[in-house]
Design a protein around this motif. Structure first.
Motif, short mmCIF file in Angstrom:
data_model
loop_
_atom_site.label_atom_id
_atom_site.label_comp_id
_atom_site.label_asym_id
_atom_site.label_seq_id
_atom_site.Cartn_x
_atom_site.Cartn_y
_atom_site.Cartn_z
N ASN A 235 0.83 -1.20 0.00
CA ASN A 235 0.00 0.00 0.00
C ASN A 235 0.87 1.26 0.00
OD1 ASN A 235 -2.44 -1.47 0.24
ND2 ASN A 235 -2.12 -1.66 2.45
N SER A 236 0.78 2.07 -1.05
CA SER A 236 1.41 3.39 -1.12
C SER A 236 2.88 3.38 -0.71
CB SER A 236 0.65 4.38 -0.23
OG SER A 236 -0.69 4.47 -0.60
N PRO A 237 3.74 2.68 -1.44
CA PRO A 237 5.17 2.72 -1.10
C PRO A 237 5.73 4.12 -1.27
CG PRO A 237 4.83 1.70 -3.26
CD PRO A 237 3.47 1.88 -2.66
N ILE A 238 6.60 4.51 -0.35
CA ILE A 238 7.25 5.82 -0.40
C ILE A 238 8.72 5.60 -0.71
CG2 ILE A 238 7.93 7.84 0.94
CD1 ILE A 238 4.94 7.76 0.17
N LYS A 239 9.21 6.23 -1.77
CA LYS A 239 10.57 6.00 -2.24
C LYS A 239 11.61 6.66 -1.33
CE LYS A 239 8.96 6.02 -7.05
NZ LYS A 239 9.04 6.74 -8.34
N ILE A 240 12.70 5.96 -1.11
CA ILE A 240 13.89 6.56 -0.50
C ILE A 240 14.73 7.06 -1.67
CG2 ILE A 240 15.90 6.22 0.96
CD1 ILE A 240 14.42 3.97 2.36
N LEU A 241 14.70 8.35 -1.90
CA LEU A 241 15.35 8.94 -3.06
C LEU A 241 16.87 9.04 -2.90
CD1 LEU A 241 12.80 11.80 -3.80
CD2 LEU A 241 12.89 9.53 -4.83
N ALA A 242 17.31 9.23 -1.67
CA ALA A 242 18.75 9.33 -1.39
C ALA A 242 18.95 9.18 0.11
CB ALA A 242 19.32 10.66 -1.87
N GLN A 243 20.13 8.70 0.47
CA GLN A 243 20.46 8.53 1.88
C GLN A 243 21.97 8.56 2.04
OE1 GLN A 243 19.63 4.67 3.82
NE2 GLN A 243 18.55 5.81 5.42
N LEU A 378 26.15 11.15 19.01
CA LEU A 378 27.47 11.60 19.40
C LEU A 378 28.46 10.45 19.35
CD1 LEU A 378 26.72 13.90 22.49
CD2 LEU A 378 27.05 14.58 20.12
N GLY A 379 29.63 10.75 18.85
CA GLY A 379 30.68 9.75 18.91
C GLY A 379 31.29 9.19 17.64
N GLY A 380 30.77 9.19 16.41
CA GLY A 380 29.55 9.85 16.08
C GLY A 380 29.02 9.31 14.75
N ALA A 381 27.82 9.68 14.44
CA ALA A 381 27.19 9.32 13.18
C ALA A 381 26.09 10.32 12.86
CB ALA A 381 26.60 7.91 13.26
N ALA A 382 25.96 10.63 11.58
CA ALA A 382 24.85 11.44 11.09
C ALA A 382 24.24 10.74 9.90
CB ALA A 382 25.32 12.83 10.70
N VAL A 383 22.92 10.64 9.89
CA VAL A 383 22.21 10.01 8.77
C VAL A 383 21.17 11.00 8.26
CG1 VAL A 383 20.88 8.03 7.96
CG2 VAL A 383 22.49 7.75 9.87
N VAL A 384 21.23 11.30 6.97
CA VAL A 384 20.26 12.17 6.32
C VAL A 384 19.59 11.35 5.20
CG1 VAL A 384 19.90 14.26 4.94
CG2 VAL A 384 21.50 14.27 6.88
N THR A 385 18.26 11.38 5.19
CA THR A 385 17.49 10.56 4.25
C THR A 385 16.45 11.43 3.55
OG1 THR A 385 17.75 8.70 5.78
CG2 THR A 385 16.16 8.44 3.98
N LEU A 386 16.33 11.26 2.25
CA LEU A 386 15.35 12.00 1.44
C LEU A 386 14.29 11.03 0.95
CD1 LEU A 386 14.53 14.67 -0.03
CD2 LEU A 386 15.93 13.85 -1.96
N TYR A 387 13.03 11.38 1.15
CA TYR A 387 11.90 10.55 0.73
C TYR A 387 11.04 11.31 -0.28
CZ TYR A 387 12.92 8.26 5.24
OH TYR A 387 13.53 7.65 6.31
N GLY A 388 10.41 10.55 -1.17
CA GLY A 388 9.49 11.15 -2.13
C GLY A 388 8.43 10.16 -2.56
N GLN A 389 7.42 10.65 -3.21
CA GLN A 389 6.31 9.80 -3.63
C GLN A 389 6.68 8.99 -4.88
OE1 GLN A 389 3.39 12.94 -3.95
NE2 GLN A 389 2.48 12.38 -1.99
#
Length: 389
Positions: A235-243, A378-389
């Motif tokens: 039902n209504s998959p949402i794309k992970i455009l970039a991560q 912290l210590g550390g890690a950062a995750v940025v994710t972009l979603y789209g229809q």
């Protein structure tokens, strides 16, 4: 394979420590919701990644066995406050690689009341480098997370000549958004003056209402490839455009703001924008890591939502809320919803999926097409994710 998509999401209401169910039951609840949300059966999950930081090494197995015992690989993930997004990152990679068609990321936390402290005092701390930066900038003493983000806020105020009212205005906005989120722990409205009048917990400016509460809860996200989604009627998959995931560099130790993740965030955001062709101006809705309101302000600039030092203009003009440039933290964020560490990144994903599906109820961002998620540890890690229809 044309894309990786979020097929289903689930989460429990976050609650104060002592009012929660065992992590096994919270996780099972979230996973079961995600399966129903995706419209698939448990046996279709081929790999699972479980995030938490307060628990023994196979807690993920114990929790997932409540829902399914199918012999699949289960990987336990601990990356501090970025644990949930790290589990999602690994699940997406597993699908992208072609190793599996469908993977589960889930997380939970049973937390204790009070400020976060380090658990292993009998060995060297992984936060030693952060502590060295804080000592260099004469940070007042306090629990490590409070000290790190509190000193980052102090450095921002001193560098850009702003007052703590800026951070109080962010808390006011977050609570206003949370009023429409039935999963948020705190839903009563606040004004900036109330935030500033609360008990000071660090450095003569940071009040209790500028810090997120420790909470308990769970969240789950199922990801799959395009063929799987079509074959199984997702039902209504949402794309992970970039991560993108990044860790610290030598630049992290230049000042307190970088020490809490600004430079990591900038690197991750740049990778996402470059790989997707999307610019910050295109984003409609954002869930970011507002563990302390100073960090929300710092993150505006790290994500390039406004120029360096101009967060005060961004906030004063209402660019961070409904009717502005983008809606930041429609869920109420960590500040109002709570921060059960292993579940946090996955709960952010769940909120953005609801927004892009148009299923967010009274907090729906009108015509939301692109959503951005930011989660740090912290210590550390950062995750940025972009979603789209």
């Amino acid at each position: 394979m044309n894309y990786v998509a979020v097929a289903g999401v689930g989460l429990t209401p976050f609650c104060k420590p002592g009012l929660h169910k065992p992590y096994r039951l919270m996780a099972a609840n979230a996973i079961s919701q995600a399966l129903v949300n995706a419209n698939i059966e448990p046996h279709l999950i081929q790999q699972a990644f479980c995030s938490y930081i307060y628990g023994d090494s196979t807690c993920g197995q114990h929790a997932l066995y409540e829902v399914m015992q199918t012999g699949i690989p289960i990987i336990n993930v601990n990356n501090n406050c970025a644990s949930g997004s790290t589990a999602l990152y690994l699940a997406r990679q597993a699908v992208m690689s072609g190793e599996v068609d469908c993977a589960l990321a889930f997380g939970f936390e049973e937390m204790q009341p009070g400020a976060l402290t380090e658990q292993w005092s009998n060995r060297e701390s992984p936060l030693t480098r952060i502590e060295q930066v804080l000592a260099e900038f004469a940070a007042p003493q306090g629990p490590v997370a409070l000290k790190a983000f509190g000193q980052a806020g102090r450095y921002y105020m001193d560098t850009y000549n702003v007052s703590a009212k800026l951070f109080a205005q962010v808390a006011e906005k977050s609570r206003r958004h949370a009023m429409n989120n039935p999963h948020a722990l705190f839903r009563m409205p606040l004004c900036a003056d109330q935030v500033l009048a609360e008990k000071i917990i660090y450095d003569n400016y940071l009040t209790r209402l500028m810090a997120c509460p420790p909470t308990c809860g769970a969240a789950a996200v199922i990801v799959c490839n395009e063929q799987f989604a079509k074959q199984h009627g997702v039902n209504s998959p949402i794309k992970i455009l970039a991560q993108a995931m990044t860790t610290d560099t030598k630049d992290s130790w230049k000042n307190p703001i970088n020490a809490v993740g600004q430079s990591m965030t900038q690197q991750a955001a740049n990778k996402v924008y470059d790989s997707s062709g999307v610019s910050p101006e295109d984003i409609d809705v954002i869930e970011l890591h507002d563990c302390f309101t100073p960090n929300e302000v710092i993150t505006y600039e790290a994500l390039q939502l406004c120029p360096e030092g101009e967060a005060i203009k961004f906030i004063t003009e209402g660019s961070n809320t409904y009717g502005g440039k983008c809606v930041i933290g429609p869920s109420g964020g960590l500040m109002s919803k709570g921060h059960p560490i292993g579940a946090t990144g996955l709960a952010q994903c769940a909120e953005l999926v609801l927004q892009l599906r148009g299923n967010a109820g009274n907090r729906q961002v009108p015509k939301a097409k692109l959503a951005l998620q930011h989660n740090i540890g912290l210590g550390g890690a950062a995750v940025v994710t972009l979603y789209g229809q």
